[in-house]
Write a protein that holds these residues in place. Structure first.
Motif, PDB file in Angstrom:
ATOM      1  N   GLN A  36       0.847  -1.193   0.000  1.00 55.10           N
ATOM      2  CA  GLN A  36       0.000   0.000   0.000  1.00 55.10           C
ATOM      3  C   GLN A  36       0.881   1.240   0.000  1.00 55.10           C
ATOM      4  OE1 GLN A  36      -0.593  -0.213   4.849  1.00 55.10           O
ATOM      5  NE2 GLN A  36      -2.391  -0.170   3.611  1.00 55.10           N
ATOM      6  N   SER A  73     -11.152  10.027  -3.984  1.00 57.63           N
ATOM      7  CA  SER A  73     -11.393   8.703  -3.401  1.00 57.63           C
ATOM      8  C   SER A  73     -11.412   8.777  -1.884  1.00 57.63           C
ATOM      9  CB  SER A  73     -10.295   7.723  -3.820  1.00 57.63           C
ATOM     10  OG  SER A  73     -10.351   7.459  -5.183  1.00 57.63           O
ATOM     11  N   SER A  75     -12.720   5.978   1.524  1.00 61.96           N
ATOM     12  CA  SER A  75     -13.320   4.696   1.885  1.00 61.96           C
ATOM     13  C   SER A  75     -13.568   4.688   3.388  1.00 61.96           C
ATOM     14  CB  SER A  75     -12.418   3.541   1.459  1.00 61.96           C
ATOM     15  OG  SER A  75     -11.206   3.562   2.173  1.00 61.96           O
ATOM     16  N   TYR A  76     -14.097   3.593   3.860  1.00 62.49           N
ATOM     17  CA  TYR A  76     -14.396   3.450   5.285  1.00 62.49           C
ATOM     18  C   TYR A  76     -13.863   2.122   5.781  1.00 62.49           C
ATOM     19  CZ  TYR A  76     -17.264   7.535   4.825  1.00 62.49           C
ATOM     20  OH  TYR A  76     -17.671   8.816   4.591  1.00 62.49           O
ATOM     21  N   HIS A 134      -8.831  -3.298  -2.064  1.00 62.90           N
ATOM     22  CA  HIS A 134      -9.573  -2.767  -3.212  1.00 62.90           C
ATOM     23  C   HIS A 134      -9.723  -1.244  -3.163  1.00 62.90           C
ATOM     24  CE1 HIS A 134     -13.017  -1.823  -5.821  1.00 62.90           C
ATOM     25  NE2 HIS A 134     -12.474  -2.737  -6.581  1.00 62.90           N
ATOM     26  N   ASP A 135     -10.044  -0.685  -1.998  1.00 63.77           N
ATOM     27  CA  ASP A 135     -10.230   0.768  -1.909  1.00 63.77           C
ATOM     28  C   ASP A 135      -8.926   1.501  -2.241  1.00 63.77           C
ATOM     29  OD1 ASP A 135      -9.089  -0.196   0.522  1.00 63.77           O
ATOM     30  OD2 ASP A 135      -9.875   1.504   1.653  1.00 63.77           O
ATOM     31  N   GLN A 136      -7.803   0.905  -1.871  1.00 64.12           N
ATOM     32  CA  GLN A 136      -6.514   1.519  -2.177  1.00 64.12           C
ATOM     33  C   GLN A 136      -6.178   1.389  -3.655  1.00 64.12           C
ATOM     34  OE1 GLN A 136      -3.737  -0.115   0.675  1.00 64.12           O
ATOM     35  NE2 GLN A 136      -5.056   0.470   2.384  1.00 64.12           N
ATOM     36  N   LYS A 137      -6.636   0.310  -4.291  1.00 64.90           N
ATOM     37  CA  LYS A 137      -6.492   0.174  -5.745  1.00 64.90           C
ATOM     38  C   LYS A 137      -7.283   1.283  -6.448  1.00 64.90           C
ATOM     39  CE  LYS A 137      -5.877  -4.862  -6.094  1.00 64.90           C
ATOM     40  NZ  LYS A 137      -4.744  -5.063  -6.995  1.00 64.90           N
ATOM     41  N   THR A 138      -8.479   1.573  -5.941  1.00 64.84           N
ATOM     42  CA  THR A 138      -9.312   2.623  -6.539  1.00 64.84           C
ATOM     43  C   THR A 138      -8.625   3.981  -6.435  1.00 64.84           C
ATOM     44  OG1 THR A 138     -11.328   1.392  -6.026  1.00 64.84           O
ATOM     45  CG2 THR A 138     -11.568   3.760  -6.441  1.00 64.84           C
ATOM     46  N   ALA A 139      -8.063   4.289  -5.277  1.00 68.54           N
ATOM     47  CA  ALA A 139      -7.365   5.569  -5.105  1.00 68.54           C
ATOM     48  C   ALA A 139      -6.129   5.638  -6.001  1.00 68.54           C
ATOM     49  CB  ALA A 139      -6.979   5.766  -3.643  1.00 68.54           C
TER      50      ALA A 139
END
Length: 155
Positions: A36, A73, A75-76, A134-139
């Protein structure tokens, strides 16, 4: 210091000699699958930006770079992944906490803290494969896309 119920995540990026953007990814000590950006909690009295800069100092030895760029982006995270003591301080109403994403252009050296066992600069396809959550992939995708389009605010 007491932690606020907030988390920050910063992706470092640079251009390589071939003109391609590269992204810094860090391997977490507690799980070798977790690659990450630099990530951590927001302490009492800190803004998200101040926390991001502190985490860069603590986890990567970075004291100066370009300005932080806040990404869209967000996330939670479930509050239950944090210690019982931390959860008790936040109280029963805190069920999830926001993760705020940032980017910063950086061409300098990186010094790993004990929180990481590895670090590397990667072009987007390689970084995207390494990043675990996944949320870090989106960012990361957002950052890559904004750089491609030339519309990274503050970048």
């Amino acid at each position: 210091l007491a932690r606020q119920p907030r988390q920050v995540h910063v992706y470092l990026y640079r251009k390589n000699p071939g003109g391609e953007y590269e992204y810094a990814v860090f391997q977490r000590s507690e799980n070798p699958l977790w690659w990450q950006g630099v990530c951590g909690g927001v302490e009492a009295g800190e803004t998200d930006e101040e926390a991001a800069l502190r985490e860069l100092r603590e986890e990567a030895g970075i004291r100066a770079g370009h300005p932080l760029c806040r990404l869209t982006s967000m996330s939670y995270l479930p509050a239950g992944i944090f210690s019982a003591k931390t959860q008790a301080r936040w109280g029963p109403d805190v069920v999830v906490i926001p993760m705020i994403f940032f980017a910063m252009r950086y061409e300098g050296d990186v010094t790993l803290s004990e929180e990481h066992t590895g670090f590397r600069w990667c072009v987007y396809p390689e970084a995207e494969k390494l990043v675990y959550f996944h949320d870090q992939k989106t960012a990361l995708w957002e950052l890559s896309e904004r750089l491609r389009r030339g519309n990274l605010a503050g970048g």
